[in-house]
Motif scaffolding. Structure first.
Motif, PDB file in Angstrom:
ATOM      1  N   LEU A 139       0.752  -0.940   0.108  1.00  0.00           N
ATOM      2  CA  LEU A 139       0.046   0.032  -0.023  1.00  0.00           C
ATOM      3  C   LEU A 139       0.853   1.207  -0.160  1.00  0.00           C
ATOM      4  CD1 LEU A 139      -2.877   1.165   0.225  1.00  0.00           C
ATOM      5  CD2 LEU A 139      -2.482   1.114   2.586  1.00  0.00           C
ATOM      6  N   PHE A 140       1.884   1.127   0.612  1.00  0.00           N
ATOM      7  CA  PHE A 140       2.852   2.322   0.738  1.00  0.00           C
ATOM      8  C   PHE A 140       3.450   2.691  -0.675  1.00  0.00           C
ATOM      9  CE2 PHE A 140       2.766   2.491   5.355  1.00  0.00           C
ATOM     10  CZ  PHE A 140       2.482   3.715   5.718  1.00  0.00           C
TER      11      PHE A 140
ATOM     12  N   LEU B 116       4.217  11.648   3.606  1.00  0.00           N
ATOM     13  CA  LEU B 116       4.137  10.380   3.505  1.00  0.00           C
ATOM     14  C   LEU B 116       5.245   9.171   4.079  1.00  0.00           C
ATOM     15  CD1 LEU B 116       2.382   7.799   2.082  1.00  0.00           C
ATOM     16  CD2 LEU B 116       3.739   8.221  -0.056  1.00  0.00           C
TER      17      LEU B 116
ATOM     18  N   PRO C 184       7.300   3.694   0.333  1.00  0.00           N
ATOM     19  CA  PRO C 184       6.921   4.704  -0.430  1.00  0.00           C
ATOM     20  C   PRO C 184       7.895   5.572  -1.197  1.00  0.00           C
ATOM     21  CG  PRO C 184       6.889   5.413   1.916  1.00  0.00           C
ATOM     22  CD  PRO C 184       7.491   4.004   1.741  1.00  0.00           C
TER      23      PRO C 184
ATOM     24  N   LEU D  89       0.652   4.083  -2.649  1.00  0.00           N
ATOM     25  CA  LEU D  89       0.727   5.491  -2.265  1.00  0.00           C
ATOM     26  C   LEU D  89       1.931   6.533  -2.592  1.00  0.00           C
ATOM     27  CD1 LEU D  89      -0.696   5.276   1.291  1.00  0.00           C
ATOM     28  CD2 LEU D  89      -2.164   5.976  -0.782  1.00  0.00           C
TER      29      LEU D  89
ATOM     30  N   LEU E 176       1.246   7.431  -6.223  1.00  0.00           N
ATOM     31  CA  LEU E 176       0.090   8.423  -6.259  1.00  0.00           C
ATOM     32  C   LEU E 176       0.771   9.866  -5.725  1.00  0.00           C
ATOM     33  CD1 LEU E 176      -2.851   6.408  -5.068  1.00  0.00           C
ATOM     34  CD2 LEU E 176      -2.318   6.868  -7.533  1.00  0.00           C
ATOM     35  N   VAL E 177       1.466   9.764  -4.697  1.00  0.00           N
ATOM     36  CA  VAL E 177       1.939  11.228  -4.338  1.00  0.00           C
ATOM     37  C   VAL E 177       2.909  11.964  -5.369  1.00  0.00           C
ATOM     38  CG1 VAL E 177       3.373  12.286  -2.510  1.00  0.00           C
ATOM     39  CG2 VAL E 177       1.484  10.656  -2.128  1.00  0.00           C
TER      40      VAL E 177
ATOM     41  N   TRP F 274       7.479   6.271  -5.146  1.00  0.00           N
ATOM     42  CA  TRP F 274       7.767   7.687  -5.636  1.00  0.00           C
ATOM     43  C   TRP F 274       8.871   7.687  -6.777  1.00  0.00           C
ATOM     44  CZ3 TRP F 274      11.785  11.337  -5.226  1.00  0.00           C
ATOM     45  CH2 TRP F 274      11.097  12.555  -5.622  1.00  0.00           C
TER      46      TRP F 274
END
Length: 129
Positions: free
Chosen positions: A18-19, A52, A69, A22, A25-26, A73
């Motif tokens: 999930l991270f 995040l 994340p 995310l 998405l960020v 990213w």
């Protein structure tokens, strides 16, 4: 007991996944916002990235909470910076793009180094008491 450990491990792996999502998405949202509302959008996108990373660190209790994340990213940012055959790409050559890229990387390093993790084997309380 082994079933509880396996369930906890599966939940942890799911949270890492999930991270990663995310983080992607960020990165995509930050790439669009930082150029649209300069300089406020740049500050907002950097705050989202660092928020995040910090949240991942605190929820996961280790540096893996930043790594997941940050990996999502970084992969997304790299994919968005490559130019397509049509000549289109999301990031421009302005200063805001470079600040977003470098600021996100610096934010990941800072969150990983000052995470406030407990040392393995160390007592939970203060040493002086």
């Amino acid at each position: 007991m082994d079933d509880a450990r396996t369930g906890g491990r599966a939940a942890r792996i799911g949270l890492y996944g999930l991270f990663v999502v995310l983080g992607a998405l960020v990165a995509a949202a930050g790439a669009l916002v930082q150029a649209a509302w300069f300089p406020g959008g740049l500050l907002l996108s950097l705050a989202g990235v660092v928020g995040l990373f910090w949240t991942g660190t605190q929820l996961m209790g280790g540096r893996g909470g930043v790594a997941a994340p940050a990996a999502g990213w970084l992969i997304t940012v790299i994919l968005l910076t490559t130019s397509r055959p049509e000549g289109d790409f999301v990031f421009g050559a302005g200063i805001g793009s470079y600040v977003f890229l470098l600021g996100g990387m610096v934010g990941a390093v800072i969150c990983a180094t000052i995470g406030g993790f407990a040392q393995p084997g160390a007592p939970a309380g203060r040493l002086g008491k």
